[in-house]
Structures are given as structure tokens and as C-alpha cells.
Design an enzyme around this catalytic site. Sequence first.
Site, mmCIF file in Angstrom:
data_model
loop_
_atom_site.group_PDB
_atom_site.id
_atom_site.type_symbol
_atom_site.label_atom_id
_atom_site.label_comp_id
_atom_site.label_asym_id
_atom_site.label_seq_id
_atom_site.Cartn_x
_atom_site.Cartn_y
_atom_site.Cartn_z
ATOM 1 N N HIS A 169 1.858 4.578 -2.837
ATOM 2 C CA HIS A 169 1.983 6.022 -2.603
ATOM 3 C C HIS A 169 3.385 6.519 -2.995
ATOM 4 C CE1 HIS A 169 -1.861 6.401 -0.712
ATOM 5 N NE2 HIS A 169 -1.552 5.739 0.397
ATOM 6 N N HIS B 27 0.829 -1.207 0.000
ATOM 7 C CA HIS B 27 0.000 0.000 0.000
ATOM 8 C C HIS B 27 0.866 1.262 0.000
ATOM 9 C CE1 HIS B 27 -3.609 2.443 1.109
ATOM 10 N NE2 HIS B 27 -2.696 3.194 1.713
ATOM 11 N N GLU B 28 1.819 1.311 0.916
ATOM 12 C CA GLU B 28 2.672 2.496 1.010
ATOM 13 C C GLU B 28 3.603 2.612 -0.198
ATOM 14 O OE1 GLU B 28 1.916 4.655 3.075
ATOM 15 O OE2 GLU B 28 0.627 3.424 4.353
#
Length: 377
Positions: A33, A29-30
Amino acid sequence: MEMLAGSLGFVTGYIVPFLIVLTLIVFVHEMGHYLAGRWSGIGVTAFSVGFGPELLGFTDKHGTRWKLSAIPLGGYVKFLGDDDPASTPDYDAVAALPESERKRTFLGAALWKRAVTVAAGPIANFVLAIAIFAVMFSIYGRQIADPIVAEVRPDSAAQAAGVRPGDLLVALDGHAVTTFDDVRRYVSVRPELPITVTVRRGGEDLDLPMVPKRTEITDQFGNKVELGLIGIVTNQETGNFRVVEYGPLEAVGQGVIQSWHIVTGTFDYLSNLVTGRMKADQLGGPIRVAQASGQMATLGVAALLQLAAVLSVSIGLLNLMPVPVLDGGHLMFYAVEAVRGRPVGPGAQDVAFRIGMALVLMLMVFATWNDISMLLG
């Protein structure tokens, strides 16, 4: 010694699988980003798996601090100009930067770059789930059975509607079904909701209305789950159980379909929650996820990875909810900015984020209370 052995068993059986699953999902997920931010020209000052004090880490040539932190219940990417891990802008610090550096801050980036960077996290979760399912389907294939009835349970919705052994189910509410699992998936999330089952009998299609019964079942691990049942069973001989093998592209397509089933199933559950057809006690927090991780780990790595895929889709969906402090909340602000032609004021954003944080904390407390209630029986 027995207490020590029990503690070690709990750690290795539940905590370790839970941390493996959670770390994988958070990292991906990170990373979504991070990669989108770097691609957009936004500076990244920190990439952390976990919150709180840093346990270990290093700084790369771009000035990004990569670290593993003490509280393993999430993670964050801190961009240039952020005041904290929640990406709250430091307006004074950004204003003090020279123009060349200001453009590299998250606050100074173009609207579309900020939106892409924020959306990339949940999207990465969906990509992870699709990839896991695709690999599993490529290696193991998929076991399916034809939607042919071998047995109709007494006092069931199917019996009351006139379903007979040998009937082939061809549609549910007009939606075509090709496997018995299609039937199970559709019916399970519609307890006490009228549906029409189309069966083929002797070359003729018959529409049979029925209402799935809300039923509490116990799975192989002893967990109690409520779902809708109509009372039909198939078997090896009648359903023609078999394993379908897929090539790489077909496996990816099946991964997309499987992930979409999780999305629609989640919304069906939420709809049932609102209408009272299902109880909220099935909402789980970290304790239940840890328990599920330990249980799936006993079935092997493949089962644990599939749990990771399901949780990855769920976390991706959760983050897209239009709640401030979540990715969806940021995207909501960007949508307002696109319409108004200017960003929402810092004061309004601060109030919204405080409300959003309160909502998230309330949900976490409620989910954890459900976990504790489940453990206490």
C-alpha cells in the site's frame, strides 16, 4: 518454577514464531500500500505494524510516522486526508485543504491511483509467497514421485474402481498429472465428489470412475484434518522419489505454480464448505495460526517460512473479498464509481462499512471459537 518454565516455553515455542510470521506478512502487505501510494503521489502520514498505542517509532523526512504498536494483529497505512486507520475519509478536513494539498490526499487522488494503491497490498502478499517458494526451491529443490501405484488399500474407492498396483495415473477428470503430489492435491479437496481417474496399464489408457472417501486423518502434530482419499500408495522403489533442482527463473515459475495451488485449494475448500462436503471447523483464527507457527518452527526456519507463504496467499485472498472494510470492498466501491462516473455517497459507504465490520467480527469470533473447540478437544 514448573509453571514459569511452561509459560516461557509457550511464549518461545508458539507466540514468538507466530509474531515473526504475522509481522512479516503484515509488513509486506502494508508496504505494498505504502509504495503504491507514494508512487501515485499520495501523502502518507503513518505506517504502523500493529494497532493501538505506539510502542516505538520515528518520523521520516517525508512526514510519515513509522511505528510499532501494542496490538500485533494487523497493521495499517494512514494516508493524507484519512480520518482513521481504516482509511475512512475526513471530508471536512480534505475540503479545507488548499488545492495543491488536496491532490495529495487519498480522497483527492484519481480513481485509478486509489485502485492501484488499494490493490497493491494483496498483490504484495502474493509476491511474498512466490518469493519464499522460489528461494526454497532454489536452495532445496523439490522432491517429487511418479504417479505410479505401489499399493491399493482394501475397501477403498480405488479398489472398488479396479485400480491395480503398477498403474500409472495420467489424468484426473481430463487434467494431466505428472507427480504423485498432483494426485494427492486434486483428490484431497474433492471428498464425496465423483471423479474420473485415467490410468495407463499395459500401454492402454483406462478411465475409472470413483468417489473419494471423506476421511479424517491425524497429522504428525496430532491435528485432525478431513480430506478426500481414494486409497492408493506409492513408495520409493515404485514412485522413483527424487529431488528436482531449479535455476532462479524456474524457481520463480514454480513459486507461481505453488501459490496458484493454494488459491485454487482455498476456493475448492470454500466450495466444499458451501455444499456440506467439508466441515467449517477447519476454519482457524489466531490461536490456530499461533499453534501452526509453533509446530512448524520445530521443523526449522524453512518450514516456518513456507507456512508464512501459505498464510500470505490466504491473507491476500481474504483482503480481496468484496467486503467493505477489506481491500476488496474498497475496490468494489471504485468499480461502482467507474461505472456511475461519481463516487458512492458517504452515507452509503458508512452503512456498508459498518455491515462489513460486523461480518468480519462475526468471522473472527467464529474462527476463534473453532480454535478453542479444537484445543478443548
